[in-house]
Design a protein around this motif. Structure first.
Motif, PDB file in Angstrom:
ATOM      1  N   ASP A 181       0.827  -1.207   0.000  1.00  0.00           N
ATOM      2  CA  ASP A 181       0.000   0.000   0.000  1.00  0.00           C
ATOM      3  C   ASP A 181       0.865   1.261   0.000  1.00  0.00           C
ATOM      4  N   GLY A 189       1.704   3.184   2.425  1.00  0.00           N
ATOM      5  CA  GLY A 189       2.666   3.201   3.515  1.00  0.00           C
ATOM      6  C   GLY A 189       3.911   2.390   3.203  1.00  0.00           C
ATOM      7  N   ASN A 199       3.466  -3.234   7.337  1.00  0.00           N
ATOM      8  CA  ASN A 199       2.752  -2.024   7.751  1.00  0.00           C
ATOM      9  C   ASN A 199       1.246  -2.253   7.825  1.00  0.00           C
ATOM     10  N   ASN A 204      -7.889   6.472   8.174  1.00  0.00           N
ATOM     11  CA  ASN A 204      -6.530   6.708   7.685  1.00  0.00           C
ATOM     12  C   ASN A 204      -6.404   8.163   7.253  1.00  0.00           C
ATOM     13  N   ARG A 232       0.325   4.046   7.840  1.00  0.00           N
ATOM     14  CA  ARG A 232       0.185   4.272   6.398  1.00  0.00           C
ATOM     15  C   ARG A 232       0.644   5.658   5.981  1.00  0.00           C
TER      16      ARG A 232
END
Length: 424
Positions: free
Chosen positions: A25, A27, A99, A265, A318
């Protein structure tokens, strides 16, 4: 607002630092970028699917396992990567990072096998179990005088629907899994990362759906802390193997993501000094014997002005690139700790920057306070960063970043068309 990278070019490559990442992702890319900026590292990313955040990148190599890959296959792939790297002349031991909570838990389960090939900045099993559990987190905060929302815990461990007691939390309330690693294993209609529960009937319905889905862990009910996304704070830290906090910084959130799977997030934030919150974060880390990366979610309660701690993620988070962009590269503390085995003075970000994965014309819509909007606009004019927008990448990446940023407009109009008083 343009993304102005912190350095005109990445660091010259070094043979002393290597990085392997599990996941794919934003992150994960941000971690690869931090290592590339600091050490010129070309990271290896092991992931089920090579999606946009890590696709077509010049700063990493991918190992794609397929969307149906099991956890056992992930571990085998990591061991294969580790063995291949160890067999090369002059090989160095890579740092291995994940992560996502369930992936951190997976690495911890296999720490002995993986430790033969990798540096593992992981918490001990007992500490990981306690701090990754939102129910235990709340109890620990209360015990050491760190403010946290009032909390009630429902236990699904026996496979039957728990009785819902009389609650004194007020309505609506917030409901979320105590451990995201356990929650990740179940699926049911209407599943969300965080629920806003309007009344007892909705709570009873959620309890029924969790039971039917086979959920076998605890679920946390918390009082709703008023305030929209701009009341949220993020704190990022690293604790070295001696127990010293060598990385510490924070940001005020401006807008969170609102799709069901990514709710909470941060999508936009700006770095800021949070001395009291930092002191409380260090108190928690030292009290629990924490090691490795940590990311705290905190919210300012407008009723009393007190910062209430929601949870700590046993990973860097993230949104971690805000730290690197503001002058505290997140790669340095783990390399100093595990690779170079040297003590590092605490790194604290000193630059005021706007971190955002959404276009300004969308972000400004959700900043209701005109003074805050003016402040953020001024910060953004000086320095705005997008974690995926890295100048060393080619045209395919640039097109992806443009498309992903534009797509945020569609997602917010669908899931959060206008700002609300509580961020839901």
């Amino acid at each position: 607002m343009p993304d102005t990278p912190p350095h005109p070019y990445a660091a010259a490559p070094t043979d002393e630092v290597d990085l392997v990442l599990l996941g794919g992702d934003i992150g994960i890319y941000a971690l690869a970028r931090a290592f590339h900026e600091k050490y010129g590292t070309i990271s290896t990313v092991v992931t089920r699917k090579v999606a946009g955040p890590v696709a077509d990148s010049s700063i990493l190599r991918t190992v794609e396992l397929g969307p149906a890959a099991s956890e056992e296959e992930m571990i085998r792939a990591l061991l294969t990567v580790g063995a291949e790297k160890a067999s090369r002349p002059g090989a160095v031991r890579p740092v291995l990072l994940a992560n996502a909570d369930f992936l951190v838990a997976l690495l911890a389960e296999h720490r002995e096998e993986l430790g033969a090939y990798f540096h593992l900045p992981l918490l001990g099993d007992e500490v990981l179990r306690d701090v990754a559990d939102k129910a235990t987190f709340s109890q620990t905060c209360t015990a050491i005088g760190v403010p946290t929302p009032r909390t009630v815990v429902l236990d699904f461990a026996h496979g039957t629907a728990p009785a819902v007691p009389e609650l004194d939390l007020g309505w609506p309330l917030v409901a979320k899994a105590s451990r995201s690693s356990a929650y990740n294993a179940v699926s049911f209609p209407g599943k969300r990362k965080v629920f806003e529960i309007a009344d007892r009937a909705q709570l009873t319905d959620l309890v029924g759906r969790l039971t039917a889905a086979g959920y076998r862990d605890r679920f946390v009910l918390q009082e709703m802390i008023p305030g929209d996304d701009t009341a949220m704070l993020s704190v990022t830290a690293y604790v070295d193997s001696r127990g010293t906090v060598t990385l510490l910084g924070g940001a005020q959130v401006l807008l969170e993501e609102h799709t069901p799977g990514a709710l909470g997030n941060p999508a936009a934030m700006f770095t800021t000094d949070l001395p009291e919150v930092f002191d409380q974060s260090v108190r928690f880390l030292e009290h629990t014997g924490y090691r490795g990366y940590a990311n705290f979610d905190v919210k300012i309660d407008p009723r009393d002005g007190v910062a209430k701690f929601f949870e700590v993620n046993p990973r860097i988070g993230r949104n971690n690139y805000y730290m690197t962009a503001a002058g505290a590269n997140v790669a340095e503390p783990v390399v100093a700790d595990l690779v170079e085995e040297r003590e590092l003075p605490r790194a604290v970000p000193r630059q005021e920057i706007l971190y955002s994965i959404v276009p300004w014309r969308l972000l400004r819509r959700y900043i209701i306070d005109p003074d805050l909007r003016a402040r953020v606009r001024e910060i953004g004019r000086r320095r705005t960063v997008h974690p995926l927008s890295y100048e060393v990448e080619g045209w395919r990446r640039r097109l992806y970043v443009l498309a992903a940023t534009a797509n945020q407009i569609k997602k917010f109009l669908q899931h959060y068309p206008r700002p609300s008083a509580d961020g839901f």
